[in-house]
Scaffold this motif. Structure first.
Motif, PDB file in Angstrom:
ATOM      1  N   TRP A 132      51.754 -24.537  -2.017  1.00  0.00           N
ATOM      2  CA  TRP A 132      52.097 -23.650  -3.142  1.00  0.00           C
ATOM      3  C   TRP A 132      53.042 -24.346  -4.120  1.00  0.00           C
ATOM      4  CZ3 TRP A 132      48.925 -20.104  -4.240  1.00  0.00           C
ATOM      5  CH2 TRP A 132      48.374 -19.241  -3.300  1.00  0.00           C
ATOM      6  N   LEU A 133      53.921 -25.210  -3.584  1.00  0.00           N
ATOM      7  CA  LEU A 133      54.899 -25.867  -4.462  1.00  0.00           C
ATOM      8  C   LEU A 133      54.284 -26.993  -5.291  1.00  0.00           C
ATOM      9  CD1 LEU A 133      57.922 -26.012  -2.010  1.00  0.00           C
ATOM     10  CD2 LEU A 133      57.963 -25.010  -4.293  1.00  0.00           C
ATOM     11  N   THR A 134      53.321 -27.691  -4.684  1.00  0.00           N
ATOM     12  CA  THR A 134      52.860 -28.907  -5.376  1.00  0.00           C
ATOM     13  C   THR A 134      51.359 -28.994  -5.607  1.00  0.00           C
ATOM     14  OG1 THR A 134      52.661 -30.025  -3.264  1.00  0.00           O
ATOM     15  CG2 THR A 134      54.735 -30.330  -4.431  1.00  0.00           C
ATOM     16  N   THR A 162      61.700 -23.696   2.631  1.00  0.00           N
ATOM     17  CA  THR A 162      61.751 -23.907   1.173  1.00  0.00           C
ATOM     18  C   THR A 162      63.177 -23.949   0.628  1.00  0.00           C
ATOM     19  OG1 THR A 162      61.754 -21.561   0.617  1.00  0.00           O
ATOM     20  CG2 THR A 162      59.594 -22.607   0.875  1.00  0.00           C
ATOM     21  N   LYS A 219      53.886 -17.707  -0.750  1.00  0.00           N
ATOM     22  CA  LYS A 219      53.701 -17.759  -2.206  1.00  0.00           C
ATOM     23  C   LYS A 219      54.810 -16.928  -2.883  1.00  0.00           C
ATOM     24  CE  LYS A 219      50.000 -17.220  -5.587  1.00  0.00           C
ATOM     25  NZ  LYS A 219      49.916 -16.127  -6.533  1.00  0.00           N
ATOM     26  N   ARG A 235      64.634 -21.396  -0.314  1.00  0.00           N
ATOM     27  CA  ARG A 235      64.723 -20.310  -1.304  1.00  0.00           C
ATOM     28  C   ARG A 235      64.829 -18.958  -0.592  1.00  0.00           C
ATOM     29  NH1 ARG A 235      60.520 -22.186  -6.033  1.00  0.00           N
ATOM     30  NH2 ARG A 235      60.922 -24.398  -5.774  1.00  0.00           N
ATOM     31  N   ASN A 258      57.711 -16.217  -1.659  1.00  0.00           N
ATOM     32  CA  ASN A 258      58.990 -16.921  -1.481  1.00  0.00           C
ATOM     33  C   ASN A 258      59.154 -18.013  -2.533  1.00  0.00           C
ATOM     34  OD1 ASN A 258      60.375 -19.490  -0.384  1.00  0.00           O
ATOM     35  ND2 ASN A 258      61.281 -17.854   0.817  1.00  0.00           N
ATOM     36  N   VAL A 259      58.090 -18.795  -2.703  1.00  0.00           N
ATOM     37  CA  VAL A 259      58.152 -19.922  -3.627  1.00  0.00           C
ATOM     38  C   VAL A 259      58.340 -19.437  -5.064  1.00  0.00           C
ATOM     39  CG1 VAL A 259      56.632 -21.686  -4.637  1.00  0.00           C
ATOM     40  CG2 VAL A 259      56.869 -21.523  -2.163  1.00  0.00           C
ATOM     41  N   GLU A 260      57.695 -18.322  -5.395  1.00  0.00           N
ATOM     42  CA  GLU A 260      57.746 -17.821  -6.778  1.00  0.00           C
ATOM     43  C   GLU A 260      58.891 -16.828  -7.007  1.00  0.00           C
ATOM     44  OE1 GLU A 260      53.842 -16.223  -7.517  1.00  0.00           O
ATOM     45  OE2 GLU A 260      52.913 -18.215  -7.511  1.00  0.00           O
ATOM     46  N   ALA A 272      53.812 -24.001   2.325  1.00  0.00           N
ATOM     47  CA  ALA A 272      54.833 -24.034   1.269  1.00  0.00           C
ATOM     48  C   ALA A 272      54.597 -25.240   0.367  1.00  0.00           C
ATOM     49  CB  ALA A 272      56.222 -24.091   1.891  1.00  0.00           C
ATOM     50  N   ASP A 273      54.299 -26.365   0.976  1.00  0.00           N
ATOM     51  CA  ASP A 273      54.065 -27.583   0.197  1.00  0.00           C
ATOM     52  C   ASP A 273      52.878 -27.389  -0.750  1.00  0.00           C
ATOM     53  OD1 ASP A 273      54.681 -30.319  -0.330  1.00  0.00           O
ATOM     54  OD2 ASP A 273      52.766 -30.789   0.625  1.00  0.00           O
TER      55      ASP A 273
END
Ligand SMILES: NC(=O)c1ccc[n+]([C@@H]2O[C@H](COP(=O)([O-])OP(=O)(O)OC[C@H]3O[C@@H](n4cnc5c(N)ncnc54)[C@H](O)[C@@H]3O)[C@@H](O)[C@H]2O)c1
Length: 355
Positions: A348-350, A297, A230, A299, A232-234, A345-346
């Protein structure tokens, strides 16, 4: 023939919801979920699990939600007496080390006394039904930290070949530092074993490593991989607490946990204990998890280093899975660590409606 039924406590949480989905979708059982969204009380709005309860209600036609607190002894006895489920899976808990110190009574009342409430209700109403309890590797306290270690470039590993397969169930749970959370989980774990040995009930403790998956409401204090991804994604800094970020955890996808629970429910033993994790193959250090998350990701992982480890944290822990595999040879891990990271990751991203 009547459909079989299961009672799952903590049904809106990571493990509870996966067990509901598995028994509902794959096995066609009637599912009774018990949860009161206590995770939001423990961790605030980021820990809210109502979204997951709603998902179960939408996706599983034979799902019934019971808004109940496992600390409510009379309520629990009456629900179990009314349902007499064919299987009970107990996954409701206060799950965090650090939180327990701030709320010791809530922690113990939930983890230890709540478990006793369920065990006694089961003994009175459905003593033949398999009772699977989610325990934790924190019952070993920090005793695994006494094993000699070697420092590798990105992780710690055991230097003693006796542990080349990981920590076995025979490892001591005594005379080490557990945190109050670990201590309340020890009380529950021993009580679950005792109901097996003393009363001959088909009880089982699963001492989890890092249980993970896309449906975890990961927060800083609980849900390491979910929360790390989370961040990482944010693009939010992830705090690494001590041990150079080389501390090792073994990760298992909640789906593989649910499959193991189904195997136990199908062929239960009395008072059994298993170390349930991803084993060495699905283990990673925090530094290695950063690399994995970045690869998945694309990122960069932002992090801060705090030169103070968490009390009771394991420097290196991976489960020895040989007893699980010996008792239930039809079971094995199906999800690699990389595939699990990609799924989280998917999510959290979508896909996460509440994120
Ligand atoms: N996730 C992990 O890495 C991990 C590791 C080892 C052990 N475990 C154990 O597995 C179990 C499930 O963990 P999880 O990750 O799914 O946790 P979670 O916090 O995602 O789910 C627990 C659920 O229980 C509910 N709950 C808490 N207290 C309750 C109460 N008093 N009454 C009713 N419901 C209550 C919460 O609202 C939450 O939905 C716990 O026993 C935990 O200690 C988890």
């Amino acid at each position: 023939m009547a459909r079989q039924s299961i009672l799952v406590t903590g049904s809106s949480g990571l493990i509870g919801s996966e067990v509901c989905m598995y028994f509902g979708r794959e096995l066609g059982w009637t599912i009774h979920g018990l949860d009161n969204n206590q995770r939001a009380v423990f961790f605030g709005p980021q820990g809210d699990t109502r979204w997951n309860q709603q998902r179960l209600q939408q996706e599983l036609p034979a799902f019934v939600h019971h808004e109940l607190d496992i600390r409510d002894r009379i309520g629990v006895a009456s629900l179990v007496g009314e349902l007499r489920p064919d299987v009970i899976v107990h996954a409701a808990a206060q799950p965090s080390h650090d939180r327990a110190a701030a709320i010791p009574f809530d922690d113990f009342d939930t983890n230890a006394v709540g478990t006793l409430n369920l065990l006694e209700a089961a003994r009175r109403s459905c003593p033949e039904s398999p009772f699977v309890h989610m325990s934790t590797n924190k019952v070993y306290g920090d005793a695994p930290n006494r094993i000699p270690l070697r420092e590798l470039e990105t992780r710690w590993d055991y230097a003693d070949s006796a542990f080349e397969h990981g920590i076995p169930e025979s490892f001591t749970i005594d005379q080490s530092q557990h945190s109050l959370f670990g201590a309340s989980k020890v009380a529950a774990d021993v009580m679950v074993q005792e109901y097996g040995r003393y009363f001959g009930m088909p009880t089982c403790c699963l001492r989890g490593g890092c249980l993970t998956g896309p449906n975890h409401s990961g927060v800083e204090l609980h849900g390491f991989l979910s929360y790390l991804i989370k961040c990482n994604v944010e693009g939010k800094p992830y705090k690494v607490f001590g041990y150079k970020g080389k501390q090792v955890r073994d990760n298992i996808h909640a789906f593989d946990v649910a499959r193991f629970i189904a195997a136990v429910a199908d062929a239960p033993r009395e008072g059994e204990v298993y170390n349930l994790g991803g084993g060495k193959g699905n283990s990673c250090s925090i530094l290695e998890a950063f690399t994995l998350a970045e690869r998945v990701t694309g990122r960069p992982q932002v992090f801060e280093y705090v030169d103070q480890n968490r009390i009771g944290d394991h420097i290196c822990y991976y489960s020895d899975l040989r007893k699980m595999r010996a008792h239930y040879p039809q079971w094995d891990l199906t999800r690699s660590l990389e595939a699990t990271v990609a799924e989280i990751a998917d999510a959290w991203l979508t896909a996460r409606p509440h994120a």
